[in-house]
Design an enzyme around this catalytic site. Structure first.
Site, PDB file in Angstrom:
ATOM      1  N   CYS A  30       6.094 -33.876  32.039  1.00 56.39           N
ATOM      2  CA  CYS A  30       7.275 -33.917  32.909  1.00 56.39           C
ATOM      3  C   CYS A  30       7.541 -35.350  33.366  1.00 56.39           C
ATOM      4  CB  CYS A  30       7.080 -32.999  34.117  1.00 56.39           C
ATOM      5  SG  CYS A  30       8.400 -33.214  35.325  1.00 56.39           S
ATOM      6  N   CYS A  85      17.391 -30.333  31.864  1.00 57.62           N
ATOM      7  CA  CYS A  85      16.284 -31.106  31.296  1.00 57.62           C
ATOM      8  C   CYS A  85      15.436 -30.145  30.477  1.00 57.62           C
ATOM      9  CB  CYS A  85      15.456 -31.735  32.424  1.00 57.62           C
ATOM     10  SG  CYS A  85      13.887 -32.434  31.867  1.00 57.62           S
ATOM     11  N   ASP A 112      21.474 -14.542  35.922  1.00 59.21           N
ATOM     12  CA  ASP A 112      21.589 -15.804  36.637  1.00 59.21           C
ATOM     13  C   ASP A 112      22.379 -15.617  37.941  1.00 59.21           C
ATOM     14  OD1 ASP A 112      20.641 -18.421  36.459  1.00 59.21           O
ATOM     15  OD2 ASP A 112      22.651 -19.186  36.063  1.00 59.21           O
TER      16      ASP A 112
HETATM   17  C1  B12 Z   1      16.717 -21.933  41.045  1.00 59.29           C
HETATM   18  C2  B12 Z   1      16.655 -21.994  39.547  1.00 59.29           C
HETATM   19  C3  B12 Z   1      16.353 -23.214  38.963  1.00 59.29           C
HETATM   20  C4  B12 Z   1      15.944 -24.413  39.785  1.00 59.29           C
HETATM   21  C5  B12 Z   1      14.455 -24.256  40.177  1.00 59.29           C
HETATM   22  C6  B12 Z   1      13.548 -23.752  39.057  1.00 59.29           C
HETATM   23  C7  B12 Z   1      12.260 -23.127  39.546  1.00 59.29           C
HETATM   24  N1  B12 Z   1      11.219 -23.245  38.754  1.00 59.29           N
HETATM   25  O1  B12 Z   1      12.211 -22.498  40.610  1.00 59.29           O
HETATM   26  C8  B12 Z   1      16.252 -25.581  38.815  1.00 59.29           C
HETATM   27  C9  B12 Z   1      17.667 -26.072  39.033  1.00 59.29           C
HETATM   28  C10 B12 Z   1      15.291 -26.774  38.898  1.00 59.29           C
HETATM   29  C11 B12 Z   1      16.161 -24.845  37.474  1.00 59.29           C
HETATM   30  C12 B12 Z   1      15.870 -25.451  36.298  1.00 59.29           C
HETATM   31  C13 B12 Z   1      15.772 -24.780  35.103  1.00 59.29           C
HETATM   32  N2  B12 Z   1      16.140 -23.510  34.858  1.00 59.29           N
HETATM   33 CO1  B12 Z   1      16.591 -22.269  36.258  1.00 59.29          CO
HETATM   34  N3  B12 Z   1      16.963 -20.909  37.474  1.00 59.29           N
HETATM   35  C14 B12 Z   1      16.912 -20.867  38.761  1.00 59.29           C
HETATM   36  C15 B12 Z   1      17.243 -19.457  39.262  1.00 59.29           C
HETATM   37  C16 B12 Z   1      18.679 -19.439  39.766  1.00 59.29           C
HETATM   38  C17 B12 Z   1      16.270 -18.935  40.314  1.00 59.29           C
HETATM   39  C18 B12 Z   1      14.784 -19.221  40.020  1.00 59.29           C
HETATM   40  C19 B12 Z   1      13.914 -18.818  41.154  1.00 59.29           C
HETATM   41  O2  B12 Z   1      14.148 -17.813  41.818  1.00 59.29           O
HETATM   42  N4  B12 Z   1      12.899 -19.597  41.436  1.00 59.29           N
HETATM   43  C20 B12 Z   1      12.022 -19.270  42.521  1.00 59.29           C
HETATM   44  C21 B12 Z   1      10.581 -19.468  42.175  1.00 59.29           C
HETATM   45  C22 B12 Z   1       9.732 -18.825  43.294  1.00 59.29           C
HETATM   46  O3  B12 Z   1      10.320 -18.788  40.978  1.00 59.29           O
HETATM   47  P1  B12 Z   1       9.418 -19.375  39.831  1.00 59.29           P
HETATM   48  O4  B12 Z   1       9.391 -20.836  39.797  1.00 59.29           O
HETATM   49  O5  B12 Z   1       9.843 -18.675  38.608  1.00 59.29           O
HETATM   50  O6  B12 Z   1       7.983 -18.883  40.394  1.00 59.29           O
HETATM   51  C23 B12 Z   1       7.194 -17.890  39.769  1.00 59.29           C
HETATM   52  C24 B12 Z   1       5.948 -18.469  39.113  1.00 59.29           C
HETATM   53  O7  B12 Z   1       5.417 -19.483  39.926  1.00 59.29           O
HETATM   54  C25 B12 Z   1       5.048 -17.231  39.048  1.00 59.29           C
HETATM   55  N5  B12 Z   1       3.670 -17.471  39.332  1.00 59.29           N
HETATM   56  C26 B12 Z   1       3.013 -17.099  40.442  1.00 59.29           C
HETATM   57  N6  B12 Z   1       1.741 -17.458  40.357  1.00 59.29           N
HETATM   58  C27 B12 Z   1       1.562 -18.064  39.167  1.00 59.29           C
HETATM   59  C28 B12 Z   1       0.419 -18.639  38.598  1.00 59.29           C
HETATM   60  C29 B12 Z   1       0.539 -19.235  37.331  1.00 59.29           C
HETATM   61  C30 B12 Z   1      -0.682 -19.825  36.707  1.00 59.29           C
HETATM   62  C31 B12 Z   1       1.792 -19.274  36.662  1.00 59.29           C
HETATM   63  C32 B12 Z   1       1.921 -19.933  35.332  1.00 59.29           C
HETATM   64  C33 B12 Z   1       2.941 -18.699  37.270  1.00 59.29           C
HETATM   65  C34 B12 Z   1       2.803 -18.103  38.512  1.00 59.29           C
HETATM   66  O8  B12 Z   1       5.539 -16.346  40.083  1.00 59.29           O
HETATM   67  C35 B12 Z   1       6.569 -16.948  40.795  1.00 59.29           C
HETATM   68  C36 B12 Z   1       7.539 -15.904  41.306  1.00 59.29           C
HETATM   69  O9  B12 Z   1       8.164 -15.209  40.265  1.00 59.29           O
HETATM   70  C37 B12 Z   1      17.059 -18.619  37.941  1.00 59.29           C
HETATM   71  C38 B12 Z   1      18.065 -17.452  37.786  1.00 59.29           C
HETATM   72  C39 B12 Z   1      17.674 -16.283  38.636  1.00 59.29           C
HETATM   73  N7  B12 Z   1      18.636 -15.696  39.310  1.00 59.29           N
HETATM   74  O10 B12 Z   1      16.516 -15.905  38.690  1.00 59.29           O
HETATM   75  C40 B12 Z   1      17.261 -19.663  36.830  1.00 59.29           C
HETATM   76  C41 B12 Z   1      16.310 -19.575  35.625  1.00 59.29           C
HETATM   77  C42 B12 Z   1      14.900 -19.418  36.124  1.00 59.29           C
HETATM   78  N8  B12 Z   1      16.454 -20.884  35.016  1.00 59.29           N
HETATM   79  C43 B12 Z   1      16.415 -20.878  33.729  1.00 59.29           C
HETATM   80  C44 B12 Z   1      16.454 -22.040  32.922  1.00 59.29           C
HETATM   81  C45 B12 Z   1      16.777 -21.856  31.450  1.00 59.29           C
HETATM   82  C46 B12 Z   1      16.206 -23.285  33.502  1.00 59.29           C
HETATM   83  C47 B12 Z   1      15.974 -24.606  32.769  1.00 59.29           C
HETATM   84  C48 B12 Z   1      15.147 -24.494  31.485  1.00 59.29           C
HETATM   85  C49 B12 Z   1      17.364 -25.234  32.468  1.00 59.29           C
HETATM   86  C50 B12 Z   1      17.296 -26.658  31.940  1.00 59.29           C
HETATM   87  N9  B12 Z   1      17.061 -26.858  30.645  1.00 59.29           N
HETATM   88  O11 B12 Z   1      17.464 -27.581  32.685  1.00 59.29           O
HETATM   89  C51 B12 Z   1      15.257 -25.433  33.858  1.00 59.29           C
HETATM   90  C52 B12 Z   1      13.731 -25.252  33.782  1.00 59.29           C
HETATM   91  C53 B12 Z   1      13.008 -25.935  34.921  1.00 59.29           C
HETATM   92  C54 B12 Z   1      11.636 -25.312  35.174  1.00 59.29           C
HETATM   93  N10 B12 Z   1      10.592 -25.880  34.598  1.00 59.29           N
HETATM   94  O12 B12 Z   1      11.561 -24.279  35.859  1.00 59.29           O
HETATM   95  C55 B12 Z   1      16.231 -19.477  33.180  1.00 59.29           C
HETATM   96  C56 B12 Z   1      14.763 -19.300  32.755  1.00 59.29           C
HETATM   97  C57 B12 Z   1      14.593 -18.637  31.404  1.00 59.29           C
HETATM   98  C58 B12 Z   1      13.141 -18.481  31.038  1.00 59.29           C
HETATM   99  N11 B12 Z   1      12.902 -18.233  29.767  1.00 59.29           N
HETATM  100  O13 B12 Z   1      12.240 -18.570  31.833  1.00 59.29           O
HETATM  101  C59 B12 Z   1      16.670 -18.604  34.436  1.00 59.29           C
HETATM  102  C60 B12 Z   1      15.943 -17.277  34.549  1.00 59.29           C
HETATM  103  C61 B12 Z   1      18.189 -18.409  34.307  1.00 59.29           C
HETATM  104  C62 B12 Z   1      18.514 -17.248  33.387  1.00 59.29           C
HETATM  105  N12 B12 Z   1      19.052 -16.153  33.922  1.00 59.29           N
HETATM  106  O14 B12 Z   1      18.255 -17.288  32.208  1.00 59.29           O
HETATM  107  N13 B12 Z   1      16.365 -23.510  37.653  1.00 59.29           N
HETATM  108  S1  SF4 Z   2      12.992 -29.492  33.735  1.00 60.07           S
HETATM  109 FE1  SF4 Z   2      12.377 -31.645  33.356  1.00 60.07          FE
HETATM  110  S2  SF4 Z   2      12.056 -32.552  35.374  1.00 60.07           S
HETATM  111 FE2  SF4 Z   2      12.128 -30.285  35.655  1.00 60.07          FE
HETATM  112  S3  SF4 Z   2       9.987 -29.622  35.553  1.00 60.07           S
HETATM  113 FE3  SF4 Z   2      10.764 -29.507  33.448  1.00 60.07          FE
HETATM  114  S4  SF4 Z   2      10.292 -31.531  32.536  1.00 60.07           S
HETATM  115 FE4  SF4 Z   2      10.077 -31.736  34.744  1.00 60.07          FE
END
Ligand code: B12
Ligand code: SF4
Ligand code: SF4
Length: 384
Positions: A201, A243, A136
């Site tokens: 969501c 969430c 993280d």
């Molecule tokens: C910023 C961040 C957030 C932000 C934004 C989340 C997001 N989706 O980007 C916020 C604050 C909203 C958040 C929320 C949560 N987070 Co967060 N977050 C992070 C953080 C710090 C960086 C994530 C990041 O770089 N995102 C950037 C985008 C580009 O990445 P991405 O969304 O994963 O995009 C990928 C996919 O789209 C995929 N992809 C590409 N093409 C395609 C096509 C298809 C069909 C699919 C399916 C995917 C796909 O490739 C992309 C690049 O890798 C990481 C920790 C870390 N240092 O990595 C934790 C991390 C991702 N979070 C985590 C967690 C637990 C959560 C929450 C569940 C917490 C909660 N209960 O509230 C929620 C889940 C929300 C969600 N649905 O994503 C865990 C995830 C664990 C896991 N099993 O995946 C992490 C890894 C922290 C950790 N070290 O454990 N988070």
């Molecule tokens: S964490 Fe909650 S608000 Fe964010 S994408 Fe998932 S369901 Fe939606």
């Protein structure tokens, strides 16, 4: 640090690291190559351009760094990726105005994950390799590394799901010069035609499979400083930190939850007493909630969130006349911080207590809220 001649790497060496990980609380280990994670780099850059990161920094601060393991360890050969389950037995839902904490934050799971990763780092260093751990951390995209390391597939909810175990896992990694055997290929997609997370969501934040619009995601809105967007306050429901909705509707995650349950159930913080929180001073709030991500380490944001949640919970429980709720809201309608007064205005109106609204507050934030309240149609809660 003096480097000695490295131990040779074979499958048995990785097995030994896996065993060490298991002994120190890490449930699954995989290995990714130490090359640039091009897909994640492109995703970070395009989402930044499209504004999907809202005001988030984290991995968006320096996408080139957070997608290149060799920035951490110059001649890195591999990235050991690790997952720790955060499934704990759920405590009973308490009666009264309580707010819900997302599962990953019921206890601090990052601390034991980092402890396990550090044990692996120590072993690698002792065997003559360089190694640095991340969990993280802004310098590493944990999910992409986990996916490349064969730990799981990317769900449409953007979480990495482990086959037969679901997504309730925190992730971390060790970047190392050890040439560990890299996963043959990523885990196959397990979502198929399902899209329950997208449909479930509460704020329609999953704008495409695997793509979250942070500006709509409740998990981010709870962390972001400033006014909590009015259009998402009711959807926030009783959540005060994080969430879980897109995971609790996810069939593979729910189906396999029991299988990955930990038995360490001490000091679980799954429910927060709202009135106690809103009565607490800064010191008390930091002692209770300081391990959460709080913008500028400012407990005011927890109070802001608590005011919104209090209104949602009180409205849903049908108890607007409760003396304690009224007392707390009066206190916040008179608070020195305009942003808290503004959220208290929304809360009082939301539970139908228009009689409590101020008539002489001239702060622009509060006035804006009062105008919005006046323009709002009556709700089922009995606002008139
Ligand atoms: C910023 C961040 C957030 C932000 C934004 C989340 C997001 N989706 O980007 C916020 C604050 C909203 C958040 C929320 C949560 N987070 Co967060 N977050 C992070 C953080 C710090 C960086 C994530 C990041 O770089 N995102 C950037 C985008 C580009 O990445 P991405 O969304 O994963 O995009 C990928 C996919 O789209 C995929 N992809 C590409 N093409 C395609 C096509 C298809 C069909 C699919 C399916 C995917 C796909 O490739 C992309 C690049 O890798 C990481 C920790 C870390 N240092 O990595 C934790 C991390 C991702 N979070 C985590 C967690 C637990 C959560 C929450 C569940 C917490 C909660 N209960 O509230 C929620 C889940 C929300 C969600 N649905 O994503 C865990 C995830 C664990 C896991 N099993 O995946 C992490 C890894 C922290 C950790 N070290 O454990 N988070
Ligand atoms: S964490 Fe909650 S608000 Fe964010 S994408 Fe998932 S369901 Fe939606
Ligand atoms: S709810 Fe369905 S589509 Fe979403 S992550 Fe889970 S299995 Fe995939």
């Amino acid at each position: 640090m003096q480097q000695r001649t490295p131990e040779p790497i074979d499958a048995a060496y990785l097995s030994a690291l896996r065993a060490l990980g298991r002994q120190s609380g890490i449930d699954h280990i995989g290995v990714a190559p130490a090359s640039v994670m091009q897909r994640a780099l492109t995703a970070l850059q395009t989402r930044k351009l499209e504004g999907l990161h809202d005001t988030m920094q984290f991995t968006y601060r320096n996408p080139v760094r957070s997608t290149d393991p060799t920035r951490a360890v110059a001649d890195a050969q591999s990235v050991l990726v690790a997952a720790r389950s955060y499934v704990l037995e759920a405590p009973e839902v308490p009666d009264g105005p309580y707010a819900a904490v997302a599962r990953y934050a019921w206890v601090d799971h990052y601390e034991p994950l980092r402890f396990g990763l550090q044990n692996i780092v120590r072993k690698l260093r002792a065997d003559g390799y360089k190694a640095v751990a991340f969990a993280d951390d802004n310098s590493m995209v944990d999910r992409e590394a986990a996916w490349l390391g064969g730990l799981g597939w990317f769900g449409k909810n953007a979480n990495v799901l482990l086959p037969g175990a679901g997504s309730f896992f925190v992730l971390g990694s060790v970047v190392t010069t050890a040439p560990l055997p890299v996963a043959a290929e990523p885990v196959a997609d397990g979502c198929g035609s399902c899209q329950r997370c997208i449909d479930g969501c509460p704020t329609v934040a999953i704008v495409a499979p695997g793509v979250v619009d942070a500006g709509r995601c409740l998990a981010w809105l709870l962390q972001r400083p400033g006014v909590f967007p009015r259009q998402f306050r009711i959807a926030l429901g009783n959540r005060i930190y994080g969430c879980d909705e897109c995971q609790t509707v996810c069939p593979p995650t729910v189906r396999f939850e029991r299988r990955s349950r930990r038995d360490e159930n001490d000091h679980i913080q799954a429910w927060v007493p709202l009135l106690e929180l809103l009565d607490g001073d800064d010191e008390t709030l930091m002692a209770h909630y300081g391990r959460w991500y709080l913008a500028d380490r400012n407990p005011m944001w927890v109070r802001r969130n608590a005011l919104v949640v209090l209104a949602n919970v009180v409205r849903d429980q049908g108890r607007p006349a409760d003396d304690e709720v009224v007392r707390v809201l009066r206190h916040y309608l008179d608070h020195a911080e305009p942003i808290l007064r503004a959220h208290a205005v929304w809360a009082a109106a939301e539970i139908g207590r228009h009689d409590m609204l101020p008539t002489n507050d001239t702060n622009p934030l509060v006035l804006d809220e009062l105008v919005a309240v006046a323009e709002r149609p009556a709700t089922a809660s009995g606002t008139s």
